[in-house]
Design an enzyme around this catalytic site. Sequence first.
Site, PDB file in Angstrom:
ATOM      1  N   TYR A 124       0.652  -1.159   0.584  1.00 50.57           N
ATOM      2  CA  TYR A 124      -0.373   0.180   0.210  1.00 50.57           C
ATOM      3  C   TYR A 124       0.618   1.063   0.071  1.00 50.57           C
ATOM      4  O   TYR A 124       0.003   1.920   0.053  1.00 50.57           O
ATOM      5  CB  TYR A 124      -0.915  -0.309   1.073  1.00 50.57           C
ATOM      6  CG  TYR A 124      -2.122  -0.882   1.169  1.00 50.57           C
ATOM      7  CD1 TYR A 124      -1.868  -2.071   0.994  1.00 50.57           C
ATOM      8  CD2 TYR A 124      -3.838  -0.619   1.021  1.00 50.57           C
ATOM      9  CE1 TYR A 124      -2.618  -2.940   0.952  1.00 50.57           C
ATOM     10  CE2 TYR A 124      -4.524  -1.350   0.945  1.00 50.57           C
ATOM     11  CZ  TYR A 124      -3.661  -2.837   1.056  1.00 50.57           C
ATOM     12  OH  TYR A 124      -4.909  -4.004   0.904  1.00 50.57           O
ATOM     13  N   ASP A 204      -2.324 -18.389   4.813  1.00 50.46           N
ATOM     14  CA  ASP A 204      -3.405 -18.699   3.859  1.00 50.46           C
ATOM     15  C   ASP A 204      -3.905 -19.832   4.904  1.00 50.46           C
ATOM     16  O   ASP A 204      -5.619 -20.262   5.420  1.00 50.46           O
ATOM     17  CB  ASP A 204      -2.777 -19.150   2.813  1.00 50.46           C
ATOM     18  CG  ASP A 204      -1.139 -19.697   2.690  1.00 50.46           C
ATOM     19  OD1 ASP A 204      -0.841 -19.633   3.925  1.00 50.46           O
ATOM     20  OD2 ASP A 204      -1.132 -20.390   1.568  1.00 50.46           O
TER      21      ASP A 204
END
Length: 332
Positions: A124, A204
């Site tokens: 970001y 994950d």
Amino acid sequence: MAYPVTLIYGDGSGPEVVAAARKVVEATGVAIDWQVAEAGAAMIEKYGAPLPEETKASIRKTGIALKGPIATPIGTGFRSVNVEMRKTFDLYANMRPVKTYAGVDGKFSGIDLVVVRENTEDLYAGIERMVDEDTAESIKLFTRKGCERITRFAFDFAVREGRKKVTCVHKANIMKCTDGMFLDIAREIAKDYPTIEFDDSIVDAMCMRLVMFPEKYDVLLCPNLYGDIVSDLCAGLVGGLGMGPSANIGVDGAIFEPIHGSAPDIAGQNKINPTACILSASLMLAHLGEAKASAQVEQAVAKVLAEGKVRTQDLGGTATTEEFANAVVAAM
Ligand code: NAD
């Protein structure tokens, strides 16, 4: 004396949820000097930028803002106003409580966790470019300072709030430098907090565990990108985006906002769920040191949800945004 607070209504459904939150805050009796400021796409014509200097100056002065969501064009156009605010005020810690409330149909009960997301670095940071016509590149930037301060924030928060465990979320098996440094620093800093249990999980696997047994988690310490994704996943576990409040805490101020976007599909229809914005205002009251009023707001929201008589459409009811806010005020 009244607390000065910058109030940004935002785009789309923003004005509806912010008006609801303002009404609830005012019902607590805590005196707030609201300083209304503007941001969003419509400001480009008026001020030449989506985040006008006047708005930045207001936040600089008050140090605190309550804001509605602001739309960001996808792929092209101006950079996210939210990202710019986080960078301008160095709002390095994004805190998103995720909690099951009685009366909200979800698949789970007993969830009470907090996602602590690093807010200024990672993918970001906005360092990306077209290398050539067919190749795009984005830099995943982590600094030691950035990793250290978000980790300390997560542990200090855990101690302050009487929480038991911090779980560092990462992908250090693949990204050995960036995520590797994030994990190493978390492991090191954890030693300074012997009363808080520490563990870690690859992102994950974390997602799988969160949808299987979310009640086992307490504080999730995440780099920016994983924090963004994991917190929306968590919102889905407790009733959807309308239930997710957040606080952006930094060196030069604090901004409180719902995690959802401007919901343009239902804007202006008085049917958006204002819970996320009302709970964000509750976090703001706590930040101002008004713990009693903060708890009063949260308890009133919980009561209205548990009773189930006044529910917005996303939660299976027919109540309007305004009716929900009025019910919360009445419950207070
Ligand atoms: P969104 O969160 O606005 O909406 C996704 C879906 O969820 C929509 O169907 C919407 O109606 C529904 N929804 C969202 N909040 C709800 C609520 N409180 N009650 C009931 N239903 C709700 O996401 P999006 O459509 O991907 O984004 C719209 C715009 O918002 C985009 O321009 C995006 O950049 C922006 N956005 C802003 C912020 C922010 O300002 N912090 C955050 C996310 C997205």
